[in-house]
Design an enzyme around this catalytic site. Structure first.
Site, short mmCIF file in Angstrom:
data_model
loop_
_atom_site.label_atom_id
_atom_site.label_comp_id
_atom_site.label_asym_id
_atom_site.label_seq_id
_atom_site.Cartn_x
_atom_site.Cartn_y
_atom_site.Cartn_z
N GLY A 555 0.82 -1.19 0.00
CA GLY A 555 0.00 0.00 0.00
C GLY A 555 0.86 1.25 0.00
CD GLU A 556 -0.43 5.84 -3.35
OE1 GLU A 556 0.00 6.91 -2.89
OE2 GLU A 556 -1.21 5.76 -4.32
N GLY A 557 2.72 4.50 0.90
CA GLY A 557 3.30 4.98 2.14
C GLY A 557 4.07 3.93 2.90
#
Length: 642
Positions: A555-557
């Protein structure tokens, strides 16, 4: 918007207690708000009541929309149940709703069943929901049958809705007192950035724990957007302050003016190269930090010093905003909302990594984006509101002492929206920058990928004659999360706050921000491209070279947080290692730190003085003759010298 991790909130208060103003302040920072008015218009001759309604309307910002439910009390439950996860609803108030419910025009009616339907709708609401209601339990029992019926019905409504809400607050004389849960949520202390087991100042860590707490208790500090203070009127001489080093933007009555060509700060041109050059002087056994030299240069430039320190206070901003239409083809309905709620409770990969790094986590709701193949994703007003919202989030982080931002996102259709932005700003072909769709079962859904490509293609065809400036791209193609991310990058740049990008939303915002302020990309660092073609292309255009190639897909981050300890370690070495002994100007007699000359083993002086060299003396001649030789006598002409 979410109040300390709670999604639904009931605000109680007496007459003129300030309950409505308090409720409005909770949602004032949301990009869009749907105001649900429940009270009837009343008697036209009642000027006092009309004045009250007019005052309520005047307080609502122009970006809010108003919906009336006074005609049918049962409709309130339908409005709440039909609200989407990216919507924010403010219901004011339940006292007016009960008044309509008891109106003879709606009788006979099953009031108990209607109240139960409302409570069920609140309990199942996917939207951010704030309800306002009068508290009548502390007043005297009315002397009229109608008054007693009203207090009974309102009391039953308050109990049922309070039980369904995540949180309840009572406002007394303008002061909120939280009733559910009792007291504020526990705040988890940040993990020290550099202190570890065995180091000075580090607490003892028990086996089987993570950062001193049990694994199930190792949670990040979860924050929520604070309500910004109203901007003070600018003084008459404020124009001269716009050129100050802080690069504050001009303000008008509606807030920030975000426009193309803004002059924002740049990182220090000298400190960054000096920090890299200093690495060559450090006492290391090998060839140095390798590609991590770029981290030292970036930190030196953004901190304005040749000896940058590791980032201490870090904040993760998780943007949650879904995209409708073909952009979200293949996405599991409700999955992004589940991820956002998971992060709010300190669970999931992103929250766990944030806890490991001692970073705070803030979930930010972005406005929902319409289907880009059919029309604009946002209105022009929503774009302006989202840009200012992101800017204020960066300002709040800077004011709180945050030293580094991590930009993350979760939402259905974000990859397609980023691909559309790249196609409009970099001339990319959508199929070349749109990654394949991976299902929840670990399989590729090529049919969904083709639907996404078609949606981006149709959106680009629809906007082929539209202007390609930043705000038009956000309105037509980017949507809410990209718009909030763009404002966040601009606000961070204005406050000299570096940002770690990780994922399509962040790099798409970086592409859009070039037209508003070209300085923004110089405050961004890209740890990894994650194998995503859109991120690779945007990184090349923005001049951001990824540091690692981990190919994490959490996931992003998450990748940025996973690499953060490595980045901190590089900065800690660069700041803490001494210079090589050969470069020290006679320090410690030319010896390494802590080395002392050994004492002689045998008797004699502790130190040996060097013997002076003898002066040069003319040797005595070996044969007879004078001891000194004078100048040669001149030779007369015709005489041969012997």
């Amino acid at each position: 918007m979410s109040v300390d991790g709670w999604n639904t909130l009931l605000v109680l208060g007496g007459i003129r207690s300030g309950k409505s103003e308090f409720a409005e302040s909770l949602v004032a920072d949301a990009p869009t708000v749907r105001y649900v008015a429940t009270a009837p218009e009343g008697d036209p001759e009642d000027t006092e009541w009309a004045t009250r309604l007019a005052a309520h309307r005047a307080r609502r910002p122009g970006s809010w929309t108003t919906e009336e439910t006074a005609a049918d009390p049962r409709r309130l439950a339908d409005v709440i149940a039909g609200a989407g996860p990216n919507e924010t609803l403010l219901v004011d108030d339940l006292g007016g709703w009960v008044t309509v419910l008891l109106d003879p025009a709606h009788q006979p009616a099953d009031d108990t069943a209607t109240i139960a339907e409302l409570a069920d709708a609140v309990r199942a609401s996917a939207a951010r929901l704030v309800l306002v209601t009068p508290e009548v339990g502390l007043s005297l029992v009315p002397t009229t049958p109608l008054g007693r019926a009203f207090t009974d019905a309102l009391g039953a409504t308050n109990r049922a809705v309070a039980d369904a809400c995540d949180a309840v607050v009572l406002v007394v004389a303008g002061q909120p007192a939280w009733l559910k849960p009792a007291g504020p949520p526990p705040q988890h202390p940040a993990v020290p950035a550099q202190a570890g087991p065995g180091q000075a100042g580090a607490p003892a860590v028990a086996p089987g724990t993570v950062n001193g707490t049990a694994p199930e208790e190792s949670l990040p500090e979860v924050l929520t957007p604070a309500v910004p203070a109203a901007p003070a009127p600018a003084p008459a001489t404020a124009g001269a302050d716009w050129a100050a080093p802080t690069m504050a933007l001009p303000m008008i009555a509606t807030g920030l003016v975000i426009q193309p060509g803004m002059e924002l700060p740049m990182p220090d041109d000298y400190a960054g190269p000096q920090a890299v050059d200093r690495l060559a002087t450090l006492d290391v056994a090998g060839g140095g930090l390798g590609v991590l030299e770029r981290v030292v240069g970036f930190a030196g430039a953004t901190q304005g010093t040749p000896t940058p320190a590791p980032w201490g206070s870090v904040r993760v901003l998780l943007l949650h905003g879904d995209h409708a239409g073909g952009a979200s083809a293949g996405a599991v309905p409700g999955e992004s909302l589940r991820r956002a709620r998971q992060a709010r409770t300190g669970k999931g990969a992103l929250a766990r990594l944030a806890a490991e790094n001692g970073a705070s986590l803030q979930v930010v709701e972005a406005p929902a984006s319409a289907a880009i193949e059919d029309g604009p994703a946002l209105t022009a007003e929503q774009v302006e509101s989202a840009l200012r919202y992101g800017w204020r989030l960066a300002e709040q982080a800077a004011d709180a002492g945050v030293q580094l931002l991590v930009l993350a996102a979760c939402g259905a259709g974000t990859e397609a929206a980023a691909a559309a932005v790249l196609a409009a700003t970099a001339g990319a072909e959508p199929p070349a920058v749109l990654g394949r769709v991976l299902t929840e079962h670990g399989q590729y859904d090529d049919a969904a990928w083709m639907v996404r490509c078609a949606a981006v293609r149709d959106a680009l065809h629809r906007t082929r004659r539209s202007p390609r400036d930043a705000k038009d791209i956000l309105a037509e193609l980017g949507g809410g999360d990209v718009a909030v991310a763009t404002g966040l990058l601009l606000g961070a740049t204005a406050r000299r706050l570096p940002v770690l990008l990780d994922g399509p939303v962040g790099v798409a915002a970086g592409m859009v921000s070039r037209d508003l302020a070209g300085q923004a990309r110089h405050w961004c660092l890209l740890p990894d491209h994650g194998g995503q073609p859109a991120v690779r292309l945007a990184a090349d255009v923005l001049g951001l070279t990824p540091l690692v190639d981990l190919r994490l897909d959490l996931g992003e981050g998450a990748t940025a947080l996973a690499t953060l300890p490595l980045l901190r370690s590089a900065l800690a070495l660069a700041a803490g290692l001494p210079a090589h002994p050969s470069l020290r100007d006679g320090e410690d007699g030319g010896n390494d730190e802590g080395f002392a000359e050994p004492e002689p083993a045998g008797p004699g002086p502790a130190t040996v003085e060097p013997e002076p060299e003898p002066e040069f003396a003319e040797p005595e001649p070996a044969g007879p003759g004078p001891t000194t030789t004078g100048p040669d006598e001149p030779v007369s002409p015709g005489r041969r010298a012997d």
